[in-house]
Design a protein around this motif. Structure first.
Motif, PDB file in Angstrom:
ATOM      1  N   VAL A  69      74.375  -3.881   5.808  1.00 25.89           N
ATOM      2  CA  VAL A  69      74.958  -2.575   5.536  1.00 25.89           C
ATOM      3  C   VAL A  69      73.833  -1.560   5.728  1.00 25.89           C
ATOM      4  CG1 VAL A  69      76.053  -1.099   3.818  1.00 25.89           C
ATOM      5  CG2 VAL A  69      76.586  -3.533   3.886  1.00 25.89           C
ATOM      6  N   ASP A  70      73.929  -0.752   6.764  1.00 27.11           N
ATOM      7  CA  ASP A  70      72.882   0.214   7.125  1.00 27.11           C
ATOM      8  C   ASP A  70      71.529  -0.470   7.301  1.00 27.11           C
ATOM      9  OD1 ASP A  70      74.706   2.307   7.040  1.00 27.11           O
ATOM     10  OD2 ASP A  70      74.377   2.649   4.902  1.00 27.11           O
ATOM     11  N   GLY A  71      71.524  -1.665   7.874  1.00 27.81           N
ATOM     12  CA  GLY A  71      70.290  -2.387   8.151  1.00 27.81           C
ATOM     13  C   GLY A  71      69.713  -3.120   6.957  1.00 27.81           C
ATOM     14  N   VAL A  72      70.428  -3.142   5.834  1.00 30.61           N
ATOM     15  CA  VAL A  72      69.931  -3.786   4.612  1.00 30.61           C
ATOM     16  C   VAL A  72      70.767  -5.031   4.311  1.00 30.61           C
ATOM     17  CG1 VAL A  72      69.526  -3.515   2.133  1.00 30.61           C
ATOM     18  CG2 VAL A  72      69.135  -1.596   3.673  1.00 30.61           C
ATOM     19  N   LEU A  73      70.081  -6.143   4.070  1.00 33.86           N
ATOM     20  CA  LEU A  73      70.713  -7.400   3.705  1.00 33.86           C
ATOM     21  C   LEU A  73      70.679  -7.534   2.186  1.00 33.86           C
ATOM     22  CD1 LEU A  73      71.836 -10.225   4.452  1.00 33.86           C
ATOM     23  CD2 LEU A  73      69.473 -11.003   4.565  1.00 33.86           C
ATOM     24  N   THR A  74      71.841  -7.756   1.570  1.00 31.64           N
ATOM     25  CA  THR A  74      71.909  -7.875   0.112  1.00 31.64           C
ATOM     26  C   THR A  74      72.506  -9.223  -0.258  1.00 31.64           C
ATOM     27  OG1 THR A  74      72.197  -5.492  -0.094  1.00 31.64           O
ATOM     28  CG2 THR A  74      72.794  -6.820  -1.996  1.00 31.64           C
ATOM     29  N   ILE A  75      71.834  -9.911  -1.176  1.00 35.32           N
ATOM     30  CA  ILE A  75      72.271 -11.204  -1.687  1.00 35.32           C
ATOM     31  C   ILE A  75      72.538 -11.040  -3.180  1.00 35.32           C
ATOM     32  CG2 ILE A  75      71.617 -13.619  -2.032  1.00 35.32           C
ATOM     33  CD1 ILE A  75      71.678 -12.983   0.868  1.00 35.32           C
ATOM     34  N   ALA A  76      73.700 -11.507  -3.640  1.00 32.26           N
ATOM     35  CA  ALA A  76      74.021 -11.449  -5.068  1.00 32.26           C
ATOM     36  C   ALA A  76      74.063 -12.865  -5.623  1.00 32.26           C
ATOM     37  CB  ALA A  76      75.359 -10.766  -5.284  1.00 32.26           C
ATOM     38  N   ALA A  77      73.526 -13.033  -6.829  1.00 31.97           N
ATOM     39  CA  ALA A  77      73.545 -14.337  -7.486  1.00 31.97           C
ATOM     40  C   ALA A  77      73.937 -14.140  -8.944  1.00 31.97           C
ATOM     41  CB  ALA A  77      72.185 -15.004  -7.396  1.00 31.97           C
ATOM     42  N   SER A  78      74.979 -14.848  -9.367  1.00 28.77           N
ATOM     43  CA  SER A  78      75.400 -14.745 -10.762  1.00 28.77           C
ATOM     44  C   SER A  78      75.902 -16.082 -11.307  1.00 28.77           C
ATOM     45  CB  SER A  78      76.503 -13.694 -10.903  1.00 28.77           C
ATOM     46  OG  SER A  78      77.617 -14.050 -10.135  1.00 28.77           O
ATOM     47  N   GLU A  79      75.534 -17.170 -10.627  1.00 31.70           N
ATOM     48  CA  GLU A  79      76.086 -18.462 -11.039  1.00 31.70           C
ATOM     49  C   GLU A  79      75.381 -19.080 -12.245  1.00 31.70           C
ATOM     50  OE1 GLU A  79      73.400 -19.204  -7.421  1.00 31.70           O
ATOM     51  OE2 GLU A  79      75.007 -17.837  -7.924  1.00 31.70           O
ATOM     52  N   HIS A  80      74.206 -18.586 -12.605  1.00 30.56           N
ATOM     53  CA  HIS A  80      73.472 -19.135 -13.743  1.00 30.56           C
ATOM     54  C   HIS A  80      73.559 -18.192 -14.939  1.00 30.56           C
ATOM     55  CE1 HIS A  80      71.774 -22.202 -11.134  1.00 30.56           C
ATOM     56  NE2 HIS A  80      71.455 -21.246 -10.281  1.00 30.56           N
TER      57      HIS A  80
END
Length: 141
Positions: A69-80
């Protein structure tokens, strides 16, 4: 904070180019889930990074085009339940994605022709199948 993420032997993402945001997670955690900011969003500006040569940067941008998104890679983590574990999970996922994206493309496929034996087997199978269907006909059409 550490010195960055090692993606390959020759490329490490500097810690200064990573952005982390924390928010409340919807996952496991009981009553604590309502008060603890355990969800982690890890962002890396692929378009603006100075740690990659331009050719590799372009390869990563093409490979991850659908995720940027606009050249930015975002990773979300909420499994722990723990924020630290989610930070680690997000970093591992980011490294895996980037490692796959900088990998060189596979060599082009060399077209091959079917062997004579393969052609003969295919034709024999077709003949056998047509005979089987002919044998099934009731009126002998």
């Amino acid at each position: 904070m550490d010195d960055g993420l090692r993606v390959t032997d020759r490329w490490t993402v500097p810690a200064a180019e990573l952005r982390e945001r924390f928010s409340r997670s919807s996952g496991p955690g009981g009553q604590g889930v309502n008060t603890t900011d355990s969800r982690v969003e890890l962002s890396f500006d692929v378009a603006g990074t100075t740690s990659l040569p331009p050719a590799l940067r372009e390869r990563v941008r093409e490979s991850l085009a659908g995720r940027l998104v606009d050249g930015v890679l975002t990773i979300a983590a909420s499994e722990h339940r723990a924020q630290l574990a989610n930070r680690e999970a997000a970093r591992e996922r980011l490294v895996a994605l980037l490692r796959e994206a900088v990998a060189p493309p596979p060599p082009p496929r060399r077209p091959t022709r079917p062997s004579r034996g393969a052609k003969e087997r295919r034709l024999a199978d077709k003949k056998r199948q047509s005979q089987r269907k002919r044998d099934r006909r009731a009126d002998g059409d």
